[in-house]
Design a protein around this motif. Structure first.
Motif, PDB file in Angstrom:
ATOM      1  N   ALA A   1       1.039  -1.107  -0.086  1.00 45.67           N
ATOM      2  CA  ALA A   1      -0.133  -0.182   0.111  1.00 45.67           C
ATOM      3  C   ALA A   1       0.898   1.269   0.067  1.00 45.67           C
ATOM      4  O   ALA A   1       0.636   2.111  -0.634  1.00 45.67           O
ATOM      5  CB  ALA A   1      -0.965  -0.037   1.123  1.00 45.67           C
ATOM      6  N   GLU A   2       1.881   1.332   0.676  1.00 37.68           N
ATOM      7  CA  GLU A   2       2.987   2.393   0.586  1.00 37.68           C
ATOM      8  C   GLU A   2       3.427   2.429  -0.451  1.00 37.68           C
ATOM      9  O   GLU A   2       3.674   3.501  -0.921  1.00 37.68           O
ATOM     10  CB  GLU A   2       3.875   2.353   1.767  1.00 37.68           C
ATOM     11  CG  GLU A   2       4.833   3.357   1.819  1.00 37.68           C
ATOM     12  CD  GLU A   2       5.839   3.191   3.026  1.00 37.68           C
ATOM     13  OE1 GLU A   2       7.093   3.664   3.062  1.00 37.68           O
ATOM     14  OE2 GLU A   2       5.566   2.588   4.096  1.00 37.68           O
ATOM     15  N   MET A   3       3.986   1.499  -1.199  1.00 38.19           N
ATOM     16  CA  MET A   3       4.563   1.592  -2.437  1.00 38.19           C
ATOM     17  C   MET A   3       3.765   2.152  -3.630  1.00 38.19           C
ATOM     18  O   MET A   3       4.077   2.803  -4.482  1.00 38.19           O
ATOM     19  CB  MET A   3       5.153   0.223  -2.922  1.00 38.19           C
ATOM     20  CG  MET A   3       6.428  -0.356  -1.984  1.00 38.19           C
ATOM     21  SD  MET A   3       6.807  -1.620  -2.129  1.00 38.19           S
ATOM     22  CE  MET A   3       7.828  -1.813  -3.783  1.00 38.19           C
ATOM     23  N   ILE A   4       2.314   1.764  -3.468  1.00 35.75           N
ATOM     24  CA  ILE A   4       1.253   2.179  -4.593  1.00 35.75           C
ATOM     25  C   ILE A   4       1.097   3.732  -4.138  1.00 35.75           C
ATOM     26  O   ILE A   4       0.976   4.577  -5.069  1.00 35.75           O
ATOM     27  CB  ILE A   4       0.007   1.464  -4.378  1.00 35.75           C
ATOM     28  CG1 ILE A   4       0.356  -0.113  -4.906  1.00 35.75           C
ATOM     29  CG2 ILE A   4      -1.141   1.951  -5.051  1.00 35.75           C
ATOM     30  CD1 ILE A   4      -0.542  -1.140  -4.588  1.00 35.75           C
ATOM     31  N   GLY A   5       0.819   4.038  -2.873  1.00 39.20           N
ATOM     32  CA  GLY A   5       0.665   5.461  -2.619  1.00 39.20           C
ATOM     33  C   GLY A   5       1.595   6.526  -2.743  1.00 39.20           C
ATOM     34  O   GLY A   5       1.221   7.551  -3.127  1.00 39.20           O
TER      35      GLY A   5
END
Length: 129
Positions: free
Chosen positions: A29-33
């Motif tokens: 999620a962090e990498m997408i965000g």
């Protein structure tokens, strides 16, 4: 790796109190965000990522399902799992704030259940009427 896939720099700490699926979900999620995994990026198959991280396939599948429910991933049947298009700016900003909140809660040693309870209380407090 096929065209559109990127190497994922993910680590799962088996000794952590945070469940492995949550560690994986949070990192993806962090990498997408933050754009490290842009829209359209194809993720490894559940089995491949499970093998790469030495996790059970069900652990990876759960993380993928939760990210799909959140609108961050999209599964296209036999074609694979991709970073979903159509995320809106408000959700992206809220995701970044949530990621920062989660990191701060972890830094302060606040258990996940207590951190979630605080968010629920704050949401309830801002409900109209």
């Amino acid at each position: 790796m096929t065209r559109g896939e990127r190497a994922l720099l993910i680590s799962v700490d088996a000794g952590s109190s945070v469940p492995p699926y949550e560690q994986l979900r949070g990192q993806l999620a962090e990498m997408i965000g933050d754009g490290r995994l842009p829209v359209g990026t194809r993720l490894p198959t559940v089995r491949q990522l499970a093998a790469d991280l030495n996790l059970a396939a069900n652990t990876v599948a759960r993380a993928y399902r939760e990210l799909e429910s959140a609108g961050l991933l999209q599964t296209r049947g036999r074609h694979g799992t991709f970073v979903a298009p159509g995320r809106d700016d408000a959700m992206d900003r809220l995701h970044r704030v949530a990621t920062d909140y989660a990191a701060e809660a972890r830094r302060l040693g606040v258990p996940p259940a207590a951190a979630l309870a605080l968010v629920r209380a704050a949401l309830d407090a801002t409900r109209p009427g």
